[in-house]
Design a protein around this motif. Sequence first.
Motif, short mmCIF file in Angstrom:
data_model
loop_
_atom_site.label_atom_id
_atom_site.label_comp_id
_atom_site.label_asym_id
_atom_site.label_seq_id
_atom_site.Cartn_x
_atom_site.Cartn_y
_atom_site.Cartn_z
N THR A 9 -47.32 1.50 -64.78
CA THR A 9 -47.96 2.77 -64.42
C THR A 9 -47.29 3.41 -63.22
O THR A 9 -47.03 4.62 -63.19
CB THR A 9 -49.46 2.53 -64.12
OG1 THR A 9 -50.07 1.93 -65.26
CG2 THR A 9 -50.15 3.84 -63.79
N VAL A 10 -46.97 2.59 -62.20
CA VAL A 10 -46.33 3.10 -60.99
C VAL A 10 -44.97 3.71 -61.32
O VAL A 10 -44.60 4.78 -60.85
CB VAL A 10 -46.18 1.98 -59.94
CG1 VAL A 10 -45.31 2.43 -58.77
CG2 VAL A 10 -47.55 1.54 -59.44
N VAL A 11 -44.21 2.99 -62.16
CA VAL A 11 -42.87 3.47 -62.53
C VAL A 11 -42.97 4.76 -63.34
O VAL A 11 -42.21 5.71 -63.12
CB VAL A 11 -42.11 2.39 -63.33
CG1 VAL A 11 -40.77 2.93 -63.81
CG2 VAL A 11 -41.90 1.15 -62.46
N MET A 12 -43.91 4.83 -64.30
CA MET A 12 -44.05 6.02 -65.13
C MET A 12 -44.54 7.23 -64.32
O MET A 12 -44.13 8.36 -64.55
CB MET A 12 -45.00 5.74 -66.30
CG MET A 12 -44.49 4.67 -67.25
SD MET A 12 -42.89 5.09 -67.93
CE MET A 12 -42.21 3.48 -68.27
N ASP A 13 -45.44 6.98 -63.37
CA ASP A 13 -45.92 8.08 -62.51
C ASP A 13 -44.77 8.65 -61.69
O ASP A 13 -44.71 9.86 -61.45
CB ASP A 13 -47.03 7.58 -61.59
CG ASP A 13 -48.33 7.31 -62.34
OD1 ASP A 13 -48.42 7.76 -63.51
OD2 ASP A 13 -49.23 6.66 -61.77
N ALA A 14 -43.87 7.79 -61.27
CA ALA A 14 -42.73 8.26 -60.49
C ALA A 14 -41.84 9.18 -61.31
O ALA A 14 -41.18 10.07 -60.78
CB ALA A 14 -41.93 7.07 -59.97
N ALA A 15 -41.85 8.99 -62.63
CA ALA A 15 -41.04 9.84 -63.50
C ALA A 15 -41.46 11.30 -63.36
O ALA A 15 -40.62 12.21 -63.32
CB ALA A 15 -41.16 9.37 -64.95
N GLU A 16 -42.77 11.53 -63.29
CA GLU A 16 -43.27 12.89 -63.14
C GLU A 16 -42.78 13.51 -61.83
O GLU A 16 -42.44 14.68 -61.76
CB GLU A 16 -44.80 12.89 -63.20
CG GLU A 16 -45.36 12.52 -64.56
CD GLU A 16 -44.93 13.52 -65.63
OE1 GLU A 16 -44.89 14.73 -65.33
OE2 GLU A 16 -44.62 13.08 -66.75
N GLN A 17 -42.77 12.67 -60.77
CA GLN A 17 -42.31 13.18 -59.48
C GLN A 17 -40.84 13.60 -59.55
O GLN A 17 -40.46 14.65 -59.05
CB GLN A 17 -42.48 12.11 -58.40
CG GLN A 17 -43.92 11.70 -58.12
CD GLN A 17 -43.98 10.67 -57.02
OE1 GLN A 17 -43.48 10.92 -55.91
NE2 GLN A 17 -44.57 9.52 -57.31
#
Length: 532
Positions: A9-17
Motif C-alpha cells: 500500500t505504501v509503495v502504491m500510494d507513492a506512485a500517485e505522488q
Amino acid sequence: MLQDMISKTVVMDAAEQFKHVLPCTEANIQLMKKALILYRQDSVYRVKPMSGHTVSAYVQDVVPVKVFIDLADVKKSSCSCPAQNICRHVLAVYLYLYAQYDRLGTFTEFWKEAQKRRENRDILGQLQRGMKPRSHTLDQWTSFFKTEFRRWEEHTPKNQQTMQYLYYGYFSALKKRTPAEPELKKMYQIHAALATWLAMHSLVEKGRIDPEKDFYSLNPYIEQLMDTIYSSIDELKTYALSFSLDPFLEKTPGAIRELLLKKDIFQYERLRIFGEIWSALLSRPNWLKRELDVLNDLEPSPEIQFGRLHLEFLLKNDDVILDQAGSFSPEILPYTFQWLSVMTAKKDWKRLKKWYEHLEQLASGFCRLDKPYREIRDVLSEFFLFLSDYSKNAKEEHVYERYCKKCLPYTFTEYSHFLYNKNRFTEWMEIHSLVGFSISEIGQNALKDIAAAAPEALIPSYHREISGLVEQKNRSSYKEAVKQLKKLRSLYKKSKKQDVWNRFMEQFSARYKRLRAFQEELKKGKLIDGES
C-alpha cells in the motif's frame, strides 16, 4: 525480505505522488527513460528498509550514489548526486521497489496515456492526409511469420526446402515487413530471426533437412541468425526502452522458450540465445519468477535445467545453483561462461569468489573428458580469461595457480606465463621439460633472462639436452653437444659451483671415452686436456 518491511500500500500510494511531482513533460519522459535504464541494467543495489516508509539504497551510475527515499512524502527523498530535484537515481530506486509488487507497466500507465494521446493525434493526421495507419503487436507478427512460412512451403519445391532457400527466401520476405521505428525495428528483427530458426526445426521434423548430414551447411546460417539477434539486442540496449515495448517484451518469453525446448541440434547456440535475451531484455524480477514457475512445471531436460539455472542466476540465487554444482556434468563448463562474463564485466569479485570455489571440480573434470585436445584447450583458454581477470583484481593469484595445476597439460600456456612473470624460473623450466621442450626450442631472450636471474634453473635441462645429443652418435651432434657444454660450464660458474662442474666433466668424459669422435670434439673445445 523487503516485502515484509515495506507494505504494498505504501509503495502504491507513492506512485500517485510521483505522477503529480513528475508531470508528463518531455524532460520528465527523458528522466523516466534514464531511470529505467539504471533499473534494467541492475544498477540498484544494497536496498535497505529503514522504517515502514523510508528506504536507503545505492545506484551504480558513472560513480556510485546513495539514495534516501521517503515513500510517505517523495519530495523529501534525496540523493548524493548534484541534482536539486528528484533525479534519475531516486526514480530508479522507486522503480526497483515498485517492481517487487507489480509490473512497471501499471506505474507507467500515466505516461502511456500521454503517449497514446500523441499517437492518436498522429493517426488523426494520417487519416486526414488519406494514409492508412499501421499497427504492430507481437501476435500480428507471429501470425504473419506463420502465414509466410506456409506460403513459402507451398511455393518451394521439396528438394529446395533447404536452409539456404529458407534464409534467402523466407527470412528475406520477413525482413521486407520490418517496421520503420528504430525500437520496433530491432524487436521485429529478433523475432523474425527466431521464427526462421524455428522454421528450420520444422523442416528437420518433416524430414526435409537431415541435422547430421546437413550440419555444416546449416551452421553458417545459424551464425547469421545469431548475429542478427545479438546486434539487435546491442542496439536496443543503447535506447531507454520505451513503455510501448512492454507488450512485446512480456510475450517474448514464449517465443524464446519454444526455441529452448527444441532437441539436440545446435543446443549450445540455443542456450546462448536464451541466456542473452533474458539477460539483456527480460531481467525484471517478476518476469523471471513467472518463467521459472513455467520451467519448473516442465519435464526435466538439459535445456530446461540450463533455463532454470540461468533464471536463478539473474535472480542472484547463486546458492541454488552452486548447491547443485557437485552433481553437474563437466560438459556444463562452457555454459557457465555467460554467467562469468556478466559478473566479470560488473567487477563483482565478491560474488565470483564463491563461484570459483565451486567450479574447480568442473574444470578439472572437463580436462578428463574424451574430447579432442584442441576442443578442450579452446574451452579452457576462454575460461582462464575470466579467471585471470578475477585473480588479478581480487588478489587471488593462488586460485589461478591452483586451477593451472589441476588442468595441465591443457593450461601449459597460462601456467608458463604465470611462473615466468613471477620469476619462478626453476618451476618454469620443469613444466617445459614435462611437456617435452628442449633447450633449443626455448627462446633466446628467455634463456638470457633465466641465466641472469637464476642460472641453476637451466642446469638440469642442459644436462638432458647434452645427453640426448651425444646418444645420437654422429659428428654434427657431438659438435652441438660441445657448444651446449660450454654454456653449461658458464651456468655452473655463475652458480658458483665450479667444483661440481669439474667432477661432472671428469665423469662425463670417462663415460664416453670409447667415442673417439666425441673425445676429439671435447679436446677441440678445450673441455678436456687443458680446459680453462
